[in-house]
Design a protein around this motif. Structure first.
Motif, PDB file in Angstrom:
ATOM      1  N   HIS A 244      34.595  93.509  -0.981  1.00 20.97           N
ATOM      2  CA  HIS A 244      35.808  93.392  -1.779  1.00 20.97           C
ATOM      3  C   HIS A 244      36.533  92.089  -1.451  1.00 20.97           C
ATOM      4  O   HIS A 244      36.540  91.659  -0.302  1.00 20.97           O
ATOM      5  N   ALA A 245      37.111  91.459  -2.470  1.00 22.52           N
ATOM      6  CA  ALA A 245      37.918  90.260  -2.247  1.00 22.52           C
ATOM      7  C   ALA A 245      39.385  90.596  -2.489  1.00 22.52           C
ATOM      8  O   ALA A 245      39.717  91.343  -3.429  1.00 22.52           O
ATOM      9  N   LEU A 246      40.236  90.046  -1.656  1.00 22.24           N
ATOM     10  CA  LEU A 246      41.684  90.227  -1.844  1.00 22.24           C
ATOM     11  C   LEU A 246      42.222  89.010  -2.584  1.00 22.24           C
ATOM     12  O   LEU A 246      41.841  87.879  -2.274  1.00 22.24           O
ATOM     13  N   LYS A 247      43.097  89.249  -3.538  1.00 23.36           N
ATOM     14  CA  LYS A 247      43.731  88.130  -4.233  1.00 23.36           C
ATOM     15  C   LYS A 247      45.125  87.916  -3.651  1.00 23.36           C
ATOM     16  O   LYS A 247      45.941  88.837  -3.637  1.00 23.36           O
ATOM     17  N   VAL A 248      45.350  86.692  -3.153  1.00 27.69           N
ATOM     18  CA  VAL A 248      46.643  86.423  -2.496  1.00 27.69           C
ATOM     19  C   VAL A 248      47.793  86.624  -3.483  1.00 27.69           C
ATOM     20  O   VAL A 248      48.838  87.158  -3.136  1.00 27.69           O
ATOM     21  N   CYS A 249      47.585  86.222  -4.740  1.00 29.28           N
ATOM     22  CA  CYS A 249      48.695  86.279  -5.697  1.00 29.28           C
ATOM     23  C   CYS A 249      49.071  87.700  -6.092  1.00 29.28           C
ATOM     24  O   CYS A 249      50.229  87.984  -6.361  1.00 29.28           O
ATOM     25  N   GLU A 250      48.078  88.587  -6.115  1.00 31.06           N
ATOM     26  CA  GLU A 250      48.322  89.923  -6.654  1.00 31.06           C
ATOM     27  C   GLU A 250      48.360  90.992  -5.554  1.00 31.06           C
ATOM     28  O   GLU A 250      49.252  91.829  -5.509  1.00 31.06           O
ATOM     29  N   ASP A 251      47.350  90.962  -4.656  1.00 30.02           N
ATOM     30  CA  ASP A 251      47.321  91.939  -3.552  1.00 30.02           C
ATOM     31  C   ASP A 251      48.288  91.502  -2.453  1.00 30.02           C
ATOM     32  O   ASP A 251      48.788  92.315  -1.693  1.00 30.02           O
ATOM     33  N   GLY A 252      48.510  90.218  -2.313  1.00 25.62           N
ATOM     34  CA  GLY A 252      49.455  89.647  -1.357  1.00 25.62           C
ATOM     35  C   GLY A 252      50.650  89.120  -2.123  1.00 25.62           C
ATOM     36  O   GLY A 252      50.946  89.656  -3.187  1.00 25.62           O
ATOM     37  N   PRO A 253      51.353  88.114  -1.643  1.00 22.42           N
ATOM     38  CA  PRO A 253      50.969  87.286  -0.491  1.00 22.42           C
ATOM     39  C   PRO A 253      51.102  87.998   0.861  1.00 22.42           C
ATOM     40  O   PRO A 253      50.573  87.513   1.839  1.00 22.42           O
ATOM     41  N   VAL A 254      51.768  89.167   0.886  1.00 21.16           N
ATOM     42  CA  VAL A 254      51.930  89.841   2.175  1.00 21.16           C
ATOM     43  C   VAL A 254      50.807  90.874   2.344  1.00 21.16           C
ATOM     44  O   VAL A 254      50.599  91.718   1.460  1.00 21.16           O
ATOM     45  N   PHE A 255      50.099  90.777   3.480  1.00 21.43           N
ATOM     46  CA  PHE A 255      49.027  91.715   3.811  1.00 21.43           C
ATOM     47  C   PHE A 255      49.319  92.362   5.159  1.00 21.43           C
ATOM     48  O   PHE A 255      50.055  91.806   5.977  1.00 21.43           O
ATOM     49  N   ARG A 256      48.674  93.519   5.405  1.00 20.35           N
ATOM     50  CA  ARG A 256      48.686  94.077   6.761  1.00 20.35           C
ATOM     51  C   ARG A 256      47.662  93.300   7.588  1.00 20.35           C
ATOM     52  O   ARG A 256      46.614  92.898   7.067  1.00 20.35           O
ATOM     53  N   GLY A 257      47.962  93.107   8.861  1.00 20.76           N
ATOM     54  CA  GLY A 257      47.104  92.288   9.720  1.00 20.76           C
ATOM     55  C   GLY A 257      45.654  92.718   9.678  1.00 20.76           C
ATOM     56  O   GLY A 257      44.749  91.892   9.640  1.00 20.76           O
ATOM     57  N   LYS A 258      45.409  94.031   9.659  1.00 19.67           N
ATOM     58  CA  LYS A 258      44.024  94.495   9.748  1.00 19.67           C
ATOM     59  C   LYS A 258      43.229  94.255   8.455  1.00 19.67           C
ATOM     60  O   LYS A 258      42.011  94.437   8.441  1.00 19.67           O
ATOM     61  N   GLN A 259      43.888  93.798   7.392  1.00 19.08           N
ATOM     62  CA  GLN A 259      43.166  93.477   6.152  1.00 19.08           C
ATOM     63  C   GLN A 259      42.515  92.096   6.203  1.00 19.08           C
ATOM     64  O   GLN A 259      41.655  91.784   5.374  1.00 19.08           O
ATOM     65  N   LEU A 260      42.968  91.247   7.141  1.00 18.45           N
ATOM     66  CA  LEU A 260      42.608  89.828   7.071  1.00 18.45           C
ATOM     67  C   LEU A 260      41.722  89.370   8.222  1.00 18.45           C
ATOM     68  O   LEU A 260      41.870  89.826   9.353  1.00 18.45           O
ATOM     69  N   PHE A 261      40.825  88.424   7.909  1.00 21.76           N
ATOM     70  CA  PHE A 261      40.122  87.668   8.942  1.00 21.76           C
ATOM     71  C   PHE A 261      40.954  86.427   9.217  1.00 21.76           C
ATOM     72  O   PHE A 261      41.112  85.592   8.322  1.00 21.76           O
ATOM     73  N   LEU A 262      41.505  86.289  10.409  1.00 20.73           N
ATOM     74  CA  LEU A 262      42.312  85.083  10.675  1.00 20.73           C
ATOM     75  C   LEU A 262      41.765  84.322  11.872  1.00 20.73           C
ATOM     76  O   LEU A 262      41.106  84.876  12.709  1.00 20.73           O
TER      77      LEU A 262
END
Ligand SMILES: Cc1cc2nc3c(=O)[nH]c(=O)nc-3n(C[C@H](O)[C@H](O)[C@H](O)COP(=O)(O)OP(=O)(O)OC[C@H]3O[C@@H](n4cnc5c(N)ncnc54)[C@H](O)[C@@H]3O)c2cc1C
Ligand code: FES
Length: 262
Positions: A244-262
């Motif tokens: 699955h891909a997350l869209k920053v504009c629609e699903d974000g710009p705010v995400f929970r930390g565990k959703q992201l590879f940083l």
């Protein structure tokens, strides 16, 4: 939440720090603003520049029907430069409010909340702190800037109750010398929730330190085109689902930390 396109009117525009402009807009869209951390997608006054510029909403005043944005201006060839030339009374074509903002409802009185911001990631954290002030939580706000001349919103954060503010500058021209991670390492409080927005290296340091925290909220930036989830210009890998891909504009710009590879 309805998304609107509106010709908003500029109430005022001024340079508040080196190459950083405060733009106050008025329009019906202000009534739709809800969560801090959402953004507006602004057309710039240059017909050769077709892509809108995404800018976070820094604060709003529903009674006055205004919202405030703070943005950094590039050189004379950029769209933000063209935008910064506009003055009171001019109109700006705005799409918004867009994206998922910072959740605030779950914060309770007495909780320890940590807010960490860097550079031009700081503006959306101001409306967040304004809204959290009403919950009776204790806020620690750590802000990092390159230097004193690009420091923004210090007076505004300082005026809020139940809030401790610490500032660092990379060159030591104001506050603690060094990056905001140094302030993070000196903390003695245990945070119930962490909210952050800023440069990728800073987000990485915050994510590493608080990776076990369920309530870690990270606001991301990305190159955008449509701004509404249609073009896939702004995708990030979803850490919870590799297909699955997350869209920053629609699903974000705010995400929970565990959703992201940083
Ligand atoms: C959700 C979100 C919120 C943002 N909030 C703020 C804010 O509150 N204040 C602020 O100063 N900046 C913010 N930005 C960054 C801002 O959008 C860019 O700095 C701006 O678009 C650069 O445009 P330009 O006209 O100066 O540059 P140009 O070089 O003219 O831009 C060319 C193209 O690249 C895109 N682009 C260039 N740099 C960036 C960037 N860093 N991020 C996304 N697109 C970029 C532009 O949108 C444009 O489409 C935010 C970005 C996102 C994604
Ligand atoms: S900018 Fe088009 S999908 Fe996000």
């Amino acid at each position: 939440m309805p998304q609107l396109q509106e010709m908003m009117t500029i109430v005022s525009q001024r340079e508040v720090a080196k190459q950083i402009f405060e733009l106050i807009l008025t329009g019906e869209m202000v009534a739709e603003l809800d969560l801090p951390g959402q953004f507006l997608h602004l057309t710039v006054p240059n017909s050769a520049m077709l892509l809108r510029r995404p800018i976070s909403i820094s604060s709003w005043d529903k009674a006055a029907q205004t919202c405030t944005l703070l943005y950094r201006v590039g050189d004379e060839t950029t769209g933000t430069y063209a935008l910064s030339r506009l003055t009171a009374g001019a109109v700006v074509d705005v799409l918004g409010p867009l994206g998922n903002g910072f959740p605030v409802d779950e914060v309770k009185a007495g909780e320890e909340i940590l807010i960490i911001g860097g550079g031009i990631g700081v503006p959306p954290l101001y409306e967040l702190a304004k809204q959290l002030e009403a919950t009776g939580c204790q806020m620690t706000v750590l802000l990092g800037f390159a230097s004193a001349d690009v420091k923004i919103l210090e007076a505004e954060f300082s005026a809020l109750k139940n809030l401790k503010l610490k500032i660092a500058t990379d060159d030591g021209s104001y506050g603690t010398q060094g990056h905001v991670g140094l302030l993070m390492d000196e903390l003695t409080v245990t945070a119930d929730a962490v909210y952050t927005c800023g440069a990728p290296a800073m987000l990485k340091a915050v994510a590493r330190k608080y990776d076990a925290l369920e309530r870690l909220y990270i606001s991301m930036e990305s190159r955008m085109a449509c701004g509404v989830g249609a073009c896939y210009a702004c995708v990030e890998h979803d850490k919870e689902n590799e297909n699955h891909a997350l869209k920053v504009c629609e699903d974000g710009p705010v995400f929970r930390g565990k959703q992201l590879f940083l």
